[in-house]
Scaffold this motif. Structure first.
Motif, PDB file in Angstrom:
ATOM      1  N   ASN A   1       6.305 -17.227   3.062  1.00 34.88           N
ATOM      2  CA  ASN A   1       5.799 -18.466   2.469  1.00 34.88           C
ATOM      3  C   ASN A   1       4.890 -19.188   3.466  1.00 34.88           C
ATOM      4  N   ASP A   2       3.678 -18.682   3.603  1.00 35.18           N
ATOM      5  CA  ASP A   2       2.673 -19.326   4.441  1.00 35.18           C
ATOM      6  C   ASP A   2       1.317 -19.172   3.759  1.00 35.18           C
ATOM      7  N   ASP A   3       0.278 -19.645   4.373  1.00 32.04           N
ATOM      8  CA  ASP A   3      -1.040 -19.607   3.745  1.00 32.04           C
ATOM      9  C   ASP A   3      -1.892 -18.429   4.198  1.00 32.04           C
ATOM     10  N   GLU A   4      -1.303 -17.486   4.910  1.00 30.38           N
ATOM     11  CA  GLU A   4      -2.047 -16.327   5.405  1.00 30.38           C
ATOM     12  C   GLU A   4      -2.228 -15.295   4.295  1.00 30.38           C
ATOM     13  N   PRO A   5      -3.422 -14.758   4.105  1.00 29.73           N
ATOM     14  CA  PRO A   5      -3.613 -13.643   3.173  1.00 29.73           C
ATOM     15  C   PRO A   5      -2.837 -12.426   3.672  1.00 29.73           C
ATOM     16  N   LYS A   6      -2.282 -11.654   2.745  1.00 33.84           N
ATOM     17  CA  LYS A   6      -1.479 -10.487   3.091  1.00 33.84           C
ATOM     18  C   LYS A   6      -2.118  -9.225   2.516  1.00 33.84           C
ATOM     19  N   ASP A   7      -2.024  -8.145   3.265  1.00 31.80           N
ATOM     20  CA  ASP A   7      -2.377  -6.819   2.776  1.00 31.80           C
ATOM     21  C   ASP A   7      -1.092  -6.028   2.666  1.00 31.80           C
ATOM     22  N   VAL A   8      -0.850  -5.451   1.489  1.00 26.86           N
ATOM     23  CA  VAL A   8       0.354  -4.657   1.232  1.00 26.86           C
ATOM     24  C   VAL A   8      -0.095  -3.237   0.944  1.00 26.86           C
ATOM     25  N   VAL A   9       0.473  -2.282   1.675  1.00 26.11           N
ATOM     26  CA  VAL A   9       0.126  -0.870   1.490  1.00 26.11           C
ATOM     27  C   VAL A   9       1.425  -0.087   1.352  1.00 26.11           C
ATOM     28  N   ILE A  10       1.452   0.826   0.376  1.00 24.56           N
ATOM     29  CA  ILE A  10       2.612   1.690   0.177  1.00 24.56           C
ATOM     30  C   ILE A  10       2.182   3.113   0.487  1.00 24.56           C
ATOM     31  N   PHE A  11       2.914   3.740   1.422  1.00 30.14           N
ATOM     32  CA  PHE A  11       2.645   5.109   1.860  1.00 30.14           C
ATOM     33  C   PHE A  11       3.840   5.991   1.527  1.00 30.14           C
ATOM     34  N   ASP A  12       3.581   7.281   1.261  1.00 29.53           N
ATOM     35  CA  ASP A  12       4.712   8.204   1.255  1.00 29.53           C
ATOM     36  C   ASP A  12       4.991   8.579   2.710  1.00 29.53           C
ATOM     37  N   LEU A  13       6.062   9.296   2.958  1.00 30.68           N
ATOM     38  CA  LEU A  13       6.443   9.561   4.344  1.00 30.68           C
ATOM     39  C   LEU A  13       5.554  10.584   5.037  1.00 30.68           C
ATOM     40  N   SER A  14       4.651  11.231   4.290  1.00 30.84           N
ATOM     41  CA  SER A  14       3.678  12.114   4.937  1.00 30.84           C
ATOM     42  C   SER A  14       2.465  11.323   5.432  1.00 30.84           C
ATOM     43  N   GLY A  15       2.407  10.016   5.073  1.00 31.06           N
ATOM     44  CA  GLY A  15       1.303   9.163   5.509  1.00 31.06           C
ATOM     45  C   GLY A  15       0.238   8.938   4.453  1.00 31.06           C
ATOM     46  N   LYS A  16       0.394   9.562   3.282  1.00 26.13           N
ATOM     47  CA  LYS A  16      -0.581   9.392   2.206  1.00 26.13           C
ATOM     48  C   LYS A  16      -0.418   8.013   1.560  1.00 26.13           C
ATOM     49  N   GLN A  17      -1.529   7.281   1.469  1.00 18.95           N
ATOM     50  CA  GLN A  17      -1.505   5.956   0.849  1.00 18.95           C
ATOM     51  C   GLN A  17      -1.415   6.106  -0.657  1.00 18.95           C
ATOM     52  N   ASN A  18      -0.413   5.465  -1.266  1.00 21.64           N
ATOM     53  CA  ASN A  18      -0.234   5.534  -2.710  1.00 21.64           C
ATOM     54  C   ASN A  18      -0.807   4.324  -3.428  1.00 21.64           C
ATOM     55  N   ARG A  19      -0.615   3.142  -2.872  1.00 19.90           N
ATOM     56  CA  ARG A  19      -1.112   1.905  -3.477  1.00 19.90           C
ATOM     57  C   ARG A  19      -1.473   0.913  -2.373  1.00 19.90           C
ATOM     58  N   SER A  20      -2.386   0.002  -2.690  1.00 23.98           N
ATOM     59  CA  SER A  20      -2.679  -1.100  -1.774  1.00 23.98           C
ATOM     60  C   SER A  20      -2.973  -2.343  -2.609  1.00 23.98           C
ATOM     61  N   TYR A  21      -2.600  -3.482  -2.060  1.00 23.04           N
ATOM     62  CA  TYR A  21      -2.760  -4.765  -2.720  1.00 23.04           C
ATOM     63  C   TYR A  21      -3.196  -5.794  -1.685  1.00 23.04           C
ATOM     64  N   SER A  22      -3.964  -6.768  -2.116  1.00 25.11           N
ATOM     65  CA  SER A  22      -4.305  -7.910  -1.265  1.00 25.11           C
ATOM     66  C   SER A  22      -3.808  -9.156  -1.965  1.00 25.11           C
ATOM     67  N   SER A  23      -3.208 -10.034  -1.197  1.00 28.54           N
ATOM     68  CA  SER A  23      -2.629 -11.240  -1.760  1.00 28.54           C
ATOM     69  C   SER A  23      -3.154 -12.450  -1.015  1.00 28.54           C
ATOM     70  N   GLN A  24      -3.739 -13.371  -1.730  1.00 30.54           N
ATOM     71  CA  GLN A  24      -4.199 -14.614  -1.129  1.00 30.54           C
ATOM     72  C   GLN A  24      -3.140 -15.703  -1.263  1.00 30.54           C
ATOM     73  N   THR A  25      -2.562 -15.828  -2.453  1.00 28.07           N
ATOM     74  CA  THR A  25      -1.632 -16.924  -2.705  1.00 28.07           C
ATOM     75  C   THR A  25      -0.338 -16.483  -3.373  1.00 28.07           C
ATOM     76  N   ILE A  26      -0.215 -15.227  -3.747  1.00 29.28           N
ATOM     77  CA  ILE A  26       0.975 -14.749  -4.456  1.00 29.28           C
ATOM     78  C   ILE A  26       2.157 -14.729  -3.496  1.00 29.28           C
ATOM     79  N   LYS A  27       3.268 -15.270  -3.934  1.00 21.93           N
ATOM     80  CA  LYS A  27       4.483 -15.269  -3.110  1.00 21.93           C
ATOM     81  C   LYS A  27       5.428 -14.132  -3.500  1.00 21.93           C
ATOM     82  N   VAL A  28       5.368 -13.687  -4.774  1.00 23.54           N
ATOM     83  CA  VAL A  28       6.167 -12.543  -5.217  1.00 23.54           C
ATOM     84  C   VAL A  28       5.213 -11.552  -5.870  1.00 23.54           C
ATOM     85  N   LEU A  29       5.171 -10.362  -5.320  1.00 21.19           N
ATOM     86  CA  LEU A  29       4.321  -9.303  -5.844  1.00 21.19           C
ATOM     87  C   LEU A  29       5.195  -8.348  -6.647  1.00 21.19           C
ATOM     88  N   ASN A  30       4.910  -8.204  -7.942  1.00 19.96           N
ATOM     89  CA  ASN A  30       5.650  -7.289  -8.817  1.00 19.96           C
ATOM     90  C   ASN A  30       4.858  -6.000  -8.930  1.00 19.96           C
TER      91      ASN A  30
END
Length: 75
Positions: free
Chosen positions: A17-46
């Motif tokens: 709960n702060d005003d910093e933009p967040k980058d969320v990245v989901i990787f599998d355990l081999s290191g392959k990126q599956n999804r990425s999201y950027s959040s400016q104001t969202i506090k709960v990402l579904n």
């Protein structure tokens, strides 16, 4: 905070709960990126996990000051 963990249909990611933009990245355990999201104001990402293969993933949440990582299990 990441819940539920283990997830089957949906994942909720509670972001700090702060005003910093967040980058969320989901990787599998081999290191392959599956999804990425950027959040400016969202506090709960579904995130739909229905298209993820069953297994373990790494969720990385970063802003310009910190990086946090959690392991996620998809059932």
């Amino acid at each position: 905070m990441l819940y539920p963990n283990a997830a089957s249909n949906e994942l909720n990611l509670l972001l700090p709960n702060d005003d910093e933009p967040k980058d969320v990245v989901i990787f599998d355990l081999s290191g392959k990126q599956n999804r990425s999201y950027s959040s400016q104001t969202i506090k709960v990402l579904n995130i739909s996990t229905e298209e993820f293969a069953k297994g373990d993933y790494c969720v990385r949440v970063a802003d310009k000051h910190t990086t946090r990582m959690k392991i996620l299990l998809i059932e």
